[in-house]
Design a protein around this motif. Structure first.
Motif, PDB file in Angstrom:
ATOM      1  N   ASN A  17      -7.550  -4.943  -1.542  1.00  0.00           N
ATOM      2  CA  ASN A  17      -9.001  -4.748  -1.652  1.00  0.00           C
ATOM      3  C   ASN A  17      -9.783  -5.403  -0.515  1.00  0.00           C
ATOM      4  O   ASN A  17     -11.008  -5.350  -0.492  1.00  0.00           O
ATOM      5  CB  ASN A  17      -9.510  -5.285  -2.995  1.00  0.00           C
ATOM      6  N   GLY A  18      -9.082  -6.038   0.426  1.00  0.00           N
ATOM      7  CA  GLY A  18      -9.757  -6.652   1.556  1.00  0.00           C
ATOM      8  C   GLY A  18     -10.129  -8.100   1.352  1.00  0.00           C
ATOM      9  O   GLY A  18     -10.617  -8.749   2.279  1.00  0.00           O
ATOM     10  N   ALA A  19      -9.899  -8.624   0.145  1.00  0.00           N
ATOM     11  CA  ALA A  19     -10.202 -10.031  -0.122  1.00  0.00           C
ATOM     12  C   ALA A  19      -9.052 -10.902   0.379  1.00  0.00           C
ATOM     13  O   ALA A  19      -7.977 -10.413   0.724  1.00  0.00           O
ATOM     14  CB  ALA A  19     -10.422 -10.252  -1.617  1.00  0.00           C
ATOM     15  N   ASN A  20      -9.268 -12.201   0.409  1.00  0.00           N
ATOM     16  CA  ASN A  20      -8.221 -13.140   0.826  1.00  0.00           C
ATOM     17  C   ASN A  20      -8.167 -14.291  -0.176  1.00  0.00           C
ATOM     18  O   ASN A  20      -9.097 -15.076  -0.247  1.00  0.00           O
ATOM     19  CB  ASN A  20      -8.515 -13.678   2.226  1.00  0.00           C
ATOM     20  N   PRO A  21      -7.073 -14.378  -0.966  1.00  0.00           N
ATOM     21  CA  PRO A  21      -5.912 -13.474  -0.991  1.00  0.00           C
ATOM     22  C   PRO A  21      -6.279 -12.135  -1.620  1.00  0.00           C
ATOM     23  O   PRO A  21      -7.232 -12.051  -2.399  1.00  0.00           O
ATOM     24  CB  PRO A  21      -4.897 -14.238  -1.849  1.00  0.00           C
ATOM     25  N   PRO A  22      -5.528 -11.093  -1.291  1.00  0.00           N
ATOM     26  CA  PRO A  22      -5.927  -9.760  -1.730  1.00  0.00           C
ATOM     27  C   PRO A  22      -5.549  -9.468  -3.181  1.00  0.00           C
ATOM     28  O   PRO A  22      -4.559  -9.974  -3.696  1.00  0.00           O
ATOM     29  CB  PRO A  22      -5.158  -8.839  -0.786  1.00  0.00           C
ATOM     30  N   ASP A  23      -6.374  -8.650  -3.801  1.00  0.00           N
ATOM     31  CA  ASP A  23      -5.984  -7.960  -5.028  1.00  0.00           C
ATOM     32  C   ASP A  23      -5.375  -6.627  -4.610  1.00  0.00           C
ATOM     33  O   ASP A  23      -5.833  -5.989  -3.661  1.00  0.00           O
ATOM     34  CB  ASP A  23      -7.200  -7.682  -5.925  1.00  0.00           C
ATOM     35  N   LEU A  24      -4.348  -6.206  -5.317  1.00  0.00           N
ATOM     36  CA  LEU A  24      -3.718  -4.930  -5.003  1.00  0.00           C
ATOM     37  C   LEU A  24      -4.581  -3.764  -5.497  1.00  0.00           C
ATOM     38  O   LEU A  24      -5.214  -3.847  -6.546  1.00  0.00           O
ATOM     39  CB  LEU A  24      -2.337  -4.850  -5.642  1.00  0.00           C
ATOM     40  N   VAL A  25      -4.575  -2.691  -4.724  1.00  0.00           N
ATOM     41  CA  VAL A  25      -5.201  -1.450  -5.170  1.00  0.00           C
ATOM     42  C   VAL A  25      -4.202  -0.301  -5.201  1.00  0.00           C
ATOM     43  O   VAL A  25      -4.432   0.701  -5.873  1.00  0.00           O
ATOM     44  CB  VAL A  25      -6.418  -1.066  -4.298  1.00  0.00           C
ATOM     45  N   GLU A  26      -3.080  -0.440  -4.454  1.00  0.00           N
ATOM     46  CA  GLU A  26      -2.054   0.598  -4.464  1.00  0.00           C
ATOM     47  C   GLU A  26      -0.710  -0.016  -4.112  1.00  0.00           C
ATOM     48  O   GLU A  26      -0.627  -0.879  -3.236  1.00  0.00           O
ATOM     49  CB  GLU A  26      -2.383   1.718  -3.476  1.00  0.00           C
ATOM     50  N   VAL A  27       0.322   0.445  -4.809  1.00  0.00           N
ATOM     51  CA  VAL A  27       1.701   0.022  -4.539  1.00  0.00           C
ATOM     52  C   VAL A  27       2.571   1.270  -4.500  1.00  0.00           C
ATOM     53  O   VAL A  27       2.430   2.154  -5.352  1.00  0.00           O
ATOM     54  CB  VAL A  27       2.230  -0.932  -5.632  1.00  0.00           C
ATOM     55  N   ALA A  28       3.462   1.332  -3.510  1.00  0.00           N
ATOM     56  CA  ALA A  28       4.448   2.410  -3.451  1.00  0.00           C
ATOM     57  C   ALA A  28       5.825   1.806  -3.232  1.00  0.00           C
ATOM     58  O   ALA A  28       5.971   0.839  -2.484  1.00  0.00           O
ATOM     59  CB  ALA A  28       4.121   3.395  -2.333  1.00  0.00           C
ATOM     60  N   ALA A  29       6.818   2.366  -3.888  1.00  0.00           N
ATOM     61  CA  ALA A  29       8.203   1.920  -3.740  1.00  0.00           C
ATOM     62  C   ALA A  29       9.095   3.149  -3.688  1.00  0.00           C
ATOM     63  O   ALA A  29       9.150   3.930  -4.647  1.00  0.00           O
ATOM     64  CB  ALA A  29       8.606   1.016  -4.903  1.00  0.00           C
ATOM     65  N   LEU A  30       9.785   3.309  -2.551  1.00  0.00           N
ATOM     66  CA  LEU A  30      10.564   4.518  -2.284  1.00  0.00           C
ATOM     67  C   LEU A  30      12.031   4.149  -2.098  1.00  0.00           C
ATOM     68  O   LEU A  30      12.406   3.549  -1.084  1.00  0.00           O
ATOM     69  CB  LEU A  30      10.028   5.193  -1.012  1.00  0.00           C
ATOM     70  N   PRO A  31      12.905   4.495  -3.049  1.00  0.00           N
ATOM     71  CA  PRO A  31      14.333   4.186  -2.891  1.00  0.00           C
ATOM     72  C   PRO A  31      14.971   4.983  -1.759  1.00  0.00           C
ATOM     73  O   PRO A  31      14.593   6.133  -1.494  1.00  0.00           O
ATOM     74  CB  PRO A  31      14.938   4.593  -4.245  1.00  0.00           C
ATOM     75  N   LEU A  32      15.939   4.358  -1.089  1.00  0.00           N
ATOM     76  CA  LEU A  32      16.792   5.055  -0.127  1.00  0.00           C
ATOM     77  C   LEU A  32      18.174   5.207  -0.739  1.00  0.00           C
ATOM     78  O   LEU A  32      18.744   4.234  -1.230  1.00  0.00           O
ATOM     79  CB  LEU A  32      16.889   4.268   1.186  1.00  0.00           C
TER      80      LEU A  32
END
Length: 200
Positions: A17-32
């Motif tokens: 979210n641009g704060a410090n420390p940041p709050d998350l707004v999106e997470v992606a996890a892509l397996p290989l």
């Protein structure tokens, strides 16, 4: 490189979210799996931050407060994110950031190791002057036709980092060689320094 010898690994990306420390707004996890991104088992989450998204952050990733209004809070998705990550290795571009932010949001999570595609790129392409994700995409020219969303969204950036990781991995013969080049000291999975047998 024998990709079938790799341990479980997910390429991750987070947006804040641009704060410090940041709050998350999106997470992606892509397996290989077997040298390919497995989009069928990937995870992607939007989450409404506790503090508003700053105009600068919204200008980068496009996730405004209006877009995120009505999305679940972090506490509603944390268990699902943790379950997908498990104890697998993770990879990310400038991985210190993603690892630090995810660890702060998932205090019980501990990956087996952390691959940094930025560190790996500096070892693999020492002739380059810049190593941003955009610079590496321009240099390697991976196939991003199947990448979801757009640049600076977590799903796109994770897919791009995955393709870059796979391209760079072909410059190494073994997983251990890759790890030696790609895991920052002090992060999980970093090779232990060889002890000098002459010391007491």
């Amino acid at each position: 490189m024998n990709f079938s010898s790799w341990p479980a690994l997910l390429v991750v990306d987070v947006e804040g979210n641009g704060a410090n420390p940041p709050d998350l707004v999106e997470v992606a996890a892509l397996p290989l799996r077997d040298g390919r991104p497995d989009t069928s088992t990937a995870g992607a989450w939007l989450t409404k931050p506790r503090r508003p998204v700053t105009p600068f952050a919204a200008g980068v990733h496009g996730l405004t407060n209006q877009v995120l209004d009505g999305q679940p809070g972090w506490e509603e998705i944390a268990d699902a994110v943790h379950a997908l990550l498990g104890t697998a290795w993770i990879a990310a571009h400038n991985a210190h950031v993603d690892y630090r932010v995810l660890s702060a949001h998932l205090p019980k999570w501990q990956p087996a190791g952390v691959i940094d595609t930025l560190r790996l790129a500096k070892a693999t392409y020492p002739e380059l002057s810049k190593y941003s994700l955009d610079d590496l995409i321009a240099h390697v020219q991976p196939d991003l036709t199947q990448a979801p969303a757009q640049r600076h969204r977590a799903t796109f950036d994770a897919f791009a980092a995955a393709q870059l990781l796979l391209a760079m991995a072909r410059h190494y013969d073994t997983w251990d060689q890759l790890v030696a080049a790609a895991v920052p000291p002090g992060l999980p999975g970093a090779p232990k320094p060889v002890e000098d047998p002459t010391l007491w």
